[in-house]
Scaffold this motif. Structure first.
Motif, PDB file in Angstrom:
ATOM      1  N   MET A 205     -39.308 -16.710  -3.812  1.00 36.38           N
ATOM      2  CA  MET A 205     -38.382 -15.783  -3.166  1.00 36.38           C
ATOM      3  C   MET A 205     -39.122 -14.872  -2.169  1.00 36.38           C
ATOM      4  N   ALA A 206     -40.305 -14.408  -2.590  1.00 40.35           N
ATOM      5  CA  ALA A 206     -41.093 -13.518  -1.716  1.00 40.35           C
ATOM      6  C   ALA A 206     -41.528 -14.236  -0.446  1.00 40.35           C
ATOM      7  N   GLU A 207     -41.900 -15.509  -0.586  1.00 37.42           N
ATOM      8  CA  GLU A 207     -42.351 -16.279   0.584  1.00 37.42           C
ATOM      9  C   GLU A 207     -41.183 -16.577   1.530  1.00 37.42           C
ATOM     10  N   ILE A 208     -40.012 -16.891   0.962  1.00 37.12           N
ATOM     11  CA  ILE A 208     -38.818 -17.127   1.798  1.00 37.12           C
ATOM     12  C   ILE A 208     -38.459 -15.852   2.554  1.00 37.12           C
ATOM     13  N   LYS A 209     -38.551 -14.730   1.866  1.00 34.91           N
ATOM     14  CA  LYS A 209     -38.272 -13.445   2.501  1.00 34.91           C
ATOM     15  C   LYS A 209     -39.225 -13.204   3.671  1.00 34.91           C
ATOM     16  N   ARG A 210     -40.503 -13.515   3.470  1.00 40.21           N
ATOM     17  CA  ARG A 210     -41.505 -13.309   4.529  1.00 40.21           C
ATOM     18  C   ARG A 210     -41.225 -14.194   5.741  1.00 40.21           C
ATOM     19  N   ARG A 211     -40.829 -15.453   5.491  1.00 39.78           N
ATOM     20  CA  ARG A 211     -40.623 -16.408   6.593  1.00 39.78           C
ATOM     21  C   ARG A 211     -39.314 -16.174   7.348  1.00 39.78           C
ATOM     22  N   SER A 212     -38.270 -15.680   6.638  1.00 36.20           N
ATOM     23  CA  SER A 212     -36.947 -15.590   7.278  1.00 36.20           C
ATOM     24  C   SER A 212     -36.567 -14.168   7.692  1.00 36.20           C
ATOM     25  N   ASN A 213     -37.269 -13.152   7.147  1.00 38.63           N
ATOM     26  CA  ASN A 213     -36.994 -11.746   7.460  1.00 38.63           C
ATOM     27  C   ASN A 213     -35.501 -11.414   7.344  1.00 38.63           C
ATOM     28  N   PRO A 214     -34.931 -11.545   6.135  1.00 41.66           N
ATOM     29  CA  PRO A 214     -33.481 -11.322   5.964  1.00 41.66           C
ATOM     30  C   PRO A 214     -33.070  -9.862   6.151  1.00 41.66           C
ATOM     31  N   HIS A 215     -31.874  -9.670   6.715  1.00 45.01           N
ATOM     32  CA  HIS A 215     -31.311  -8.329   6.876  1.00 45.01           C
ATOM     33  C   HIS A 215     -30.626  -7.885   5.589  1.00 45.01           C
ATOM     34  N   GLU A 216     -30.058  -8.840   4.850  1.00 45.56           N
ATOM     35  CA  GLU A 216     -29.411  -8.573   3.556  1.00 45.56           C
ATOM     36  C   GLU A 216     -29.990  -9.537   2.518  1.00 45.56           C
ATOM     37  N   ILE A 217     -30.333  -9.009   1.338  1.00 43.53           N
ATOM     38  CA  ILE A 217     -30.721  -9.854   0.203  1.00 43.53           C
ATOM     39  C   ILE A 217     -29.733  -9.539  -0.915  1.00 43.53           C
ATOM     40  N   LEU A 218     -28.837 -10.475  -1.192  1.00 47.38           N
ATOM     41  CA  LEU A 218     -27.765 -10.246  -2.154  1.00 47.38           C
ATOM     42  C   LEU A 218     -28.069 -10.945  -3.473  1.00 47.38           C
ATOM     43  N   LEU A 219     -28.091 -10.177  -4.553  1.00 46.53           N
ATOM     44  CA  LEU A 219     -28.273 -10.747  -5.888  1.00 46.53           C
ATOM     45  C   LEU A 219     -26.917 -11.174  -6.427  1.00 46.53           C
ATOM     46  N   VAL A 220     -26.779 -12.480  -6.679  1.00 47.69           N
ATOM     47  CA  VAL A 220     -25.539 -13.022  -7.234  1.00 47.69           C
ATOM     48  C   VAL A 220     -25.703 -13.089  -8.750  1.00 47.69           C
ATOM     49  N   ALA A 221     -24.823 -12.426  -9.466  1.00 45.37           N
ATOM     50  CA  ALA A 221     -24.936 -12.380 -10.926  1.00 45.37           C
ATOM     51  C   ALA A 221     -23.585 -12.657 -11.568  1.00 45.37           C
ATOM     52  N   ASP A 222     -23.625 -13.393 -12.660  1.00 47.94           N
ATOM     53  CA  ASP A 222     -22.419 -13.694 -13.432  1.00 47.94           C
ATOM     54  C   ASP A 222     -21.999 -12.441 -14.193  1.00 47.94           C
ATOM     55  N   ALA A 223     -20.735 -12.046 -14.058  1.00 49.01           N
ATOM     56  CA  ALA A 223     -20.239 -10.848 -14.748  1.00 49.01           C
ATOM     57  C   ALA A 223     -20.319 -10.994 -16.263  1.00 49.01           C
ATOM     58  N   LEU A 224     -20.444 -12.233 -16.751  1.00 46.40           N
ATOM     59  CA  LEU A 224     -20.525 -12.474 -18.193  1.00 46.40           C
ATOM     60  C   LEU A 224     -21.955 -12.359 -18.713  1.00 46.40           C
TER      61      LEU A 224
END
Length: 525
Positions: A205-224
């Protein structure tokens, strides 16, 4: 969503509002119950402690205990602290960056990242009018990239062509480059998940962040997710640095503890919630509205927005014209039933109406659930065109045929016809007054109570209201007595509507009065 917590907290706080004076012991006892309710709703212990400590500190002050209505003051404090815990104001996805805006989706395997990627892309395409490119970086899960490609094909949204053998980081870099060359406004990176948090996942995840420089990083989580939601959110935030949360399967969780816990622990806003399986069933998260619903105060603004989205302006106009002439056939009834289904059914509508949250159990006990609507629509669909236009044609032999075709019996058909006759009589009485359907009449009545000048004048006009006007409805509802400290509901009928209307079997269910166009409740014997 939050059903269990809503029932418990409403019951506890109604016990306070019904009392003339409160002692510190009364407040302490109520807060013990609130604490238990939050824990049972899967809210993390540290969050519960912090919440109850803040409420206790404010509620035991002299200003509350000596207030004219101390119980209502305590309800207000709980309400305000819930809003603070959930994040004060709704925070949409931030697209204010040079194109292409990169959105990176992270989370555990099975949390719904790929489906949510498709839903967000659909939302940005249709609501924000943005050109979106989706890219799957999941090279581990079989057919993950193909799943996203098919989602793109179904929704006519671009997906990055699959090239076998590329690493997730290389795909991320290629996606950003392709979005630039293709003139896309937004690129959404659907990253891989694991069944649990581990070091290789975080490094990737850290390497993808470095290569793509995202403006938003959204954590998708199951409400359950439950109690583990806190560790999940904290780990992703510390290692990757999330900008917001997206909670999936909110429609399937009656507890809602994950929403309260994750926002409180990370301090990051819940931006969107998944409320169904369809690609369109993704909603913005509004803390104030959710707090209102948790405490049984309803959510007028969301009800209005949903009505404005689901009601067809042309059909509503045609219905109003027919009503003006006193006409209402079985085709019209079927349209009204489908309209209520789109609005979320009886449970969904009542959950958003002030003082009506506690009515859901009574409604279910009376048999007024979505299956009943489906059964009635099936009966009407089994009729001929002539029969739908003229129900007087329905004699015994025809009813027998319709019952066989719809999987019902003659008694069900007779109930439907009786309801139609009562509704038709009511429509004749109304004579087309600002009408056009049961939900329009309902919203008109609420609008009149809130001082909007004789109702809201029809749902098509509501769709023209700007967000500030819609938000103002909630405040007007409170000022009209539809807000905190309402006690046990609205006696005698909904505001702006007669207490008893034909079509309700006498309209004798306590606190409901008469809703135009709703099937009949059983009469008291």
């Amino acid at each position: 969503m939050f059903d269990n917590l809503q029932d418990r907290l409403s019951s506890i706080l109604n016990g306070l509002t019904g009392r003339g004076a409160l002692s510190e012991a009364d407040v302490a006892a109520a807060l013990r119950e609130v604490r238990r309710a939050l824990l049972e709703a899967d809210v993390a212990l540290e969050v519960v402690r912090s919440f109850t400590d803040r409420v206790r500190e404010k509620a035991i002050g002299a200003a509350v205990l000596k207030a004219i209505k101390p119980g209502q003051m305590v309800v207000k404090i709980v309400h305000d602290e819930l809003i603070a815990m959930l994040g004060e104001e709704g925070v949409p996805i931030d697209l204010n960056a040079p194109a292409p805006v990169v959105i990176m989706m992270v989370g555990l395997q099975g949390s719904g990242k790929t489906t949510t990627t498709g839903k967000i892309a659909h939302r940005l395409t249709h609501r924000e009018k943005r050109k979106v490119l989706m890219a799957s970086l999941d090279t581990r899960r079989p057919a993950a990239q193909e799943q996203l490609r098919q989602l793109g094909a179904q929704t006519s949204i671009d997906t990055l062509p699959i090239i076998a053998g590329q690493s997730p980081t290389d795909i991320a870099a290629r996606a950003v480059q392709a979005a630039k060359l293709g003139g896309h406004d937004v690129v959404i990176l659907d990253t891989a998940g694991r069944t649990h948090i581990d070091e290789p996942l975080m490094l990737e995840m850290a390497e993808i962040k470095r290569r793509s420089n995202p403006h938003e990083i959204l954590l998708v989580a199951d409400a359950l997710t439950g109690q583990d939601a806190v560790n999940l959110a904290r780990n992703f935030d510390e290692r990757v640095g999330i900008t917001g949360l997206v909670l999936t399967r909110m429609d399937g969780d009656g507890r809602g503890g994950a929403a309260l816990s994750m926002r409180a622990v990370t301090g990051k806003p819940i931006k969107l919630i998944g409320v169904g399986e369809k690609v369109s069933e993704l909603e913005e998260f509004h803390p104030r509205r959710v707090a209102d619903r948790i405490l049984g105060m309803g959510d007028i603004v969301s009800l209005v927005e949903k009505a404005a989205e689901t009601i067809d302006a042309e059909k509503a106009k045609a219905m109003a014209e027919k009503m003006a002439k006193g006409k209402f056939d079985l085709n019209d009834l079927a349209d009204q039933l489908r309209q209520m289904q789109k609005m979320g059914g009886m449970g969904g509508i009542m959950g958003m109406m002030p003082g009506m949250a506690g009515m859901k159990d009574k409604i279910a006990a009376a048999g007024l659930d979505d299956r009943m609507f489906a059964r009635q629509i099936a009966i009407i669909s089994s009729m001929t065109k002539a029969e739908r236009a003229n129900p007087d044609l329905l004699k015994h032999s025809r009813k027998k045929r319709i019952a066989a075709g719809s999987g019902t019996d003659a008694a069900d058909i007779n109930k439907l016809l009786k309801m139609h006759r009562q509704m038709a009589d009511m429509m004749k009485m109304m004579g087309g007054k600002k009408g056009g359907g049961m939900m329009k009449q309902l919203m008109g009545g609420l609008g009149a109570k809130m001082g909007l000048g004789g109702g809201m004048g029809g749902m098509p006009d509501l769709s023209q209201m700007d967000p500030k006007q819609l938000e103002a409805l909630q405040k007007q509802a409170e000022a009209a007595g539809l807000g905190p400290g309402m006690g046990k509901g609205l006696p005698g009928g909904l505001p702006g509507l007669p207490g008893k209307l034909p079509g309700l079997g006498g309209g004798r269910l306590p606190g409901l009065g008469g809703l135009p166009g709703l099937p009949g409740f059983p009469k008291k014997k």
